[in-house]
Design a protein around this motif. Structure first.
Motif, short mmCIF file in Angstrom:
data_model
loop_
_atom_site.label_atom_id
_atom_site.label_comp_id
_atom_site.label_asym_id
_atom_site.label_seq_id
_atom_site.Cartn_x
_atom_site.Cartn_y
_atom_site.Cartn_z
N PHE A 183 21.72 49.44 31.67
CA PHE A 183 21.24 49.44 33.05
C PHE A 183 22.29 48.83 33.97
CE2 PHE A 183 19.13 47.22 36.56
CZ PHE A 183 18.51 48.30 37.18
N VAL A 184 22.89 47.72 33.55
CA VAL A 184 23.94 47.08 34.36
C VAL A 184 25.14 48.01 34.50
CG1 VAL A 184 25.59 45.17 34.41
CG2 VAL A 184 23.20 44.73 33.87
N CYS A 185 25.55 48.64 33.41
CA CYS A 185 26.68 49.58 33.49
C CYS A 185 26.37 50.74 34.46
CB CYS A 185 27.01 50.14 32.11
SG CYS A 185 27.82 48.99 31.02
N GLY A 186 25.18 51.29 34.34
CA GLY A 186 24.77 52.38 35.22
C GLY A 186 24.67 51.94 36.67
N TRP A 187 24.14 50.74 36.88
CA TRP A 187 23.99 50.22 38.25
C TRP A 187 25.35 50.03 38.91
CZ3 TRP A 187 20.03 49.83 41.45
CH2 TRP A 187 20.19 49.10 42.61
N LEU A 188 26.29 49.46 38.18
CA LEU A 188 27.63 49.26 38.74
C LEU A 188 28.30 50.60 39.06
CD1 LEU A 188 28.93 46.42 36.38
CD2 LEU A 188 28.30 46.20 38.79
N MET A 201 29.82 54.78 43.07
CA MET A 201 29.75 56.18 43.51
C MET A 201 29.16 56.29 44.92
SD MET A 201 28.61 58.12 40.01
CE MET A 201 27.89 59.45 40.92
N LEU A 202 28.13 55.52 45.20
CA LEU A 202 27.54 55.55 46.55
C LEU A 202 28.50 55.01 47.59
CD1 LEU A 202 23.87 54.46 45.78
CD2 LEU A 202 24.68 56.73 46.44
N LEU A 203 29.24 53.96 47.25
CA LEU A 203 30.26 53.46 48.17
C LEU A 203 31.36 54.50 48.39
CD1 LEU A 203 30.70 49.71 47.19
CD2 LEU A 203 29.96 50.61 49.39
N ALA A 204 31.74 55.22 47.34
CA ALA A 204 32.76 56.27 47.48
C ALA A 204 32.26 57.40 48.37
CB ALA A 204 33.15 56.80 46.10
N PHE A 205 31.01 57.78 48.20
CA PHE A 205 30.43 58.84 49.04
C PHE A 205 30.39 58.38 50.50
CE2 PHE A 205 26.69 61.01 50.87
CZ PHE A 205 27.15 62.31 50.77
N PHE A 206 29.97 57.13 50.73
CA PHE A 206 29.94 56.60 52.08
C PHE A 206 31.34 56.53 52.67
CE2 PHE A 206 29.97 53.01 55.05
CZ PHE A 206 29.02 53.45 55.95
N ASP A 207 32.33 56.14 51.85
CA ASP A 207 33.71 56.08 52.31
C ASP A 207 34.21 57.46 52.71
OD1 ASP A 207 36.11 54.45 52.73
OD2 ASP A 207 36.94 55.66 51.11
N MET A 208 33.85 58.47 51.92
CA MET A 208 34.25 59.84 52.24
C MET A 208 33.65 60.27 53.58
SD MET A 208 33.48 63.34 50.16
CE MET A 208 31.74 63.23 50.52
N LEU A 209 32.39 59.95 53.80
CA LEU A 209 31.76 60.30 55.08
C LEU A 209 32.43 59.59 56.25
CD1 LEU A 209 27.97 60.30 54.12
CD2 LEU A 209 29.46 62.28 54.53
#
Length: 119
Positions: free
Chosen positions: A69-74, A79-87
């Protein structure tokens, strides 16, 4: 007597301000993504080597679930930060293009054909 109710508010306020700082600053956002991915990779490596006996799914199902769960959460957070950065990069590019178009149209010399007339 109001101090116990102030402490959770201070923690929430700190988390909100820290999150705003990470989201607003591109450099901090990218460093955070890098750190999150490095930690996830270190956990993945350690989970498949020397922590393998500790997180054995048959012997310790709780630790196994928590670890992954911790590995997946990190990874998901990175990934969400990367998507936000792309936007944000796309938004900045659109703003720069719009500013450049306005500067070019304002700098056109009277009497010369404009870029729109040449097309």
């Amino acid at each position: 007597m109001d101090e116990p109710s102030d402490k959770p508010l201070q923690k929430v306020s700190f988390v909100v301000h820290a999150t705003r700082g990470v989201i607003r600053d591109q450099n901090v956002r990218r460093k955070t993504m890098f750190i999150l991915l490095v930690v996830a990779l270190v956990l993945l490596f350690s989970g498949s080597t020397f922590l393998a006996t500790t997180i054995n799914s048959r012997e310790h199902p709780g630790w196994f679930i928590f670890f992954w769960f911790v590995c997946g959460w990190l990874t998901l957070t990175a990934m969400l930060l990367a998507f936000f950065d792309m936007l944000m990069v796309r938004l900045q590019a659109r703003r720069a293009e719009r500013t450049l178009r306005e500067k070019i149209s304002a700098a056109e010399t009277p009497g010369w054909p404009s870029a729109r007339d040449r097309e």
